[in-house]
Write an enzyme that holds these catalytic residues in place. Structure first.
Site, PDB file in Angstrom:
ATOM      1  CB  THR A  39      27.058  66.729 -34.892  1.00 48.04           C
ATOM      2  OG1 THR A  39      27.936  67.635 -34.208  1.00 48.04           O
ATOM      3  CG2 THR A  39      26.191  67.511 -35.864  1.00 48.04           C
ATOM      4  N   GLY A  40      24.001  65.595 -34.767  1.00 44.95           N
ATOM      5  CA  GLY A  40      22.991  64.837 -35.490  1.00 44.95           C
ATOM      6  C   GLY A  40      21.770  64.569 -34.636  1.00 44.95           C
ATOM      7  N   GLY A  97      26.034  59.638 -32.858  1.00 41.29           N
ATOM      8  CA  GLY A  97      25.307  58.722 -33.723  1.00 41.29           C
ATOM      9  C   GLY A  97      26.188  58.234 -34.856  1.00 41.29           C
ATOM     10  CG  ASP A  99      25.425  59.105 -41.278  1.00 39.43           C
ATOM     11  OD1 ASP A  99      24.373  59.591 -40.826  1.00 39.43           O
ATOM     12  OD2 ASP A  99      26.466  59.771 -41.414  1.00 39.43           O
ATOM     13  CE  LYS A 109      30.439  60.056 -36.009  1.00 39.15           C
ATOM     14  NZ  LYS A 109      29.041  60.562 -35.859  1.00 39.15           N
ATOM     15  N   GLY A 110      29.014  61.511 -40.871  1.00 41.80           N
ATOM     16  CA  GLY A 110      29.262  62.770 -41.554  1.00 41.80           C
ATOM     17  C   GLY A 110      28.200  63.223 -42.519  1.00 41.80           C
ATOM     18  N   GLY A 112      25.661  64.579 -41.673  1.00 40.85           N
ATOM     19  CA  GLY A 112      25.255  65.865 -41.124  1.00 40.85           C
ATOM     20  C   GLY A 112      26.285  66.955 -41.340  1.00 40.85           C
ATOM     21  CD  GLU A 118      30.010  63.885 -36.421  1.00 45.75           C
ATOM     22  OE1 GLU A 118      28.820  64.038 -36.107  1.00 45.75           O
ATOM     23  OE2 GLU A 118      30.356  63.262 -37.446  1.00 45.75           O
ATOM     24  CE  LYS A 136      20.684  56.458 -39.331  1.00 43.49           C
ATOM     25  NZ  LYS A 136      19.334  56.487 -38.773  1.00 43.49           N
TER      26      LYS A 136
END
Length: 244
Positions: A39-40, A97, A99, A109-110, A112, A118, A136
């Protein structure tokens, strides 16, 4: 990366880098695989590439396991056959992806909002490829000063927000409920997200993850530790790959 560009031009430039990394990751997809679909913004490029390869006949018999409702809709529109972890508990390859990425390939991550799904999909994957642009990369997780998300149940969310802030008080953490407009953001799992903002990198990410998970009412957190098989990084000097 050259941040002297105008904002719109810089955003397009970043998108070009994300697309480069995503296409490189999809080169490892083979016909017949069960795939975790991330996702993202960066993962969306990978999903689009998989859809294009399926449509052209270069890939066949792919099954996708989406990590969010958003990815489900994108993949469905592209004609990618979809399923769930219930029916495919062993995934060949996940592409997503991140962060933040530290030198040990640990991730945040997360941002989004899809961190729980995920993590479930990527933990079930034999191989997990992370695709990012060079912005990143951090020396330590939390080092970007941006959000490290924690998914919590709606019941008494403020109680857990205060406990999370207290947990990291020596690191000057600020905890905020994520909002969507003037209302709390609600995840695909009907939970809330508390975003933690660290002023300095997290000193011990493994301990931090364990302490957060131990709090009743915490569903999961955005620290993805020792999960990535490799990280594909697109930068101004081209595409590079880091592995453990």
């Amino acid at each position: 990366m050259d941040k002297t560009r105008q904002p719109a031009e810089y955003a397009r430039f970043q998108d070009d880098l994300k697309r480069l990394a995503a296409v490189r990751a999809v080169e490892q997809v083979q016909s017949g695989m069960v795939l975790g679909l991330g996702t993202g913004s960066t993962a969306a490029f990978a999903v689009a590439e998989i859809g294009a390869l399926l449509a052209s006949g270069k890939l066949k018999k792919i099954v996708g396991i989406p990590t969010s409702k958003r990815t489900f809709k994108q993949a469905q529109l592209l004609g990618i056959p979809l399923s769930t972890l219930d029916d495919h508990p062993r995934i060949d390859l996940a592409i997503d992806g991140a962060d933040e990425v530290d030198p040990n390939l640990n991730l945040v991550k997360g941002r989004g909002g899809a961190l729980l799904r995920e993590k479930m999909v990527e933990a079930a994957s034999k191989k997990f490829i992370v695709v990012v642009d060079e912005t990143k990369l951090v020396d330590g997780l939390g080092g970007s000063g941006l959000a490290m998300p924690v998914e919590v149940v709606q019941f008494c969310w403020k109680y857990n927000l205060l406990r999370l802030q207290e947990l990291f008080k020596d690191e000057g953490v600020e905890a905020k409920l994520r909002l969507e407009g003037d209302k709390p953001y609600v995840t695909d799992n009907s939970n809330y997200i508390v975003d933690l903002y660290f002023k300095t990198p997290i000193k011990d990410v493994l301990a931090a993850g364990q302490e957060i998970s131990a709090l009743e009412g915490v569903v999961d957190h955005g620290l993805f530790l020792d999960m990535a098989s490799s990280v594909i990084i697109a930068g101004t000097d081209g595409v590079s790959v880091k592995t453990k």
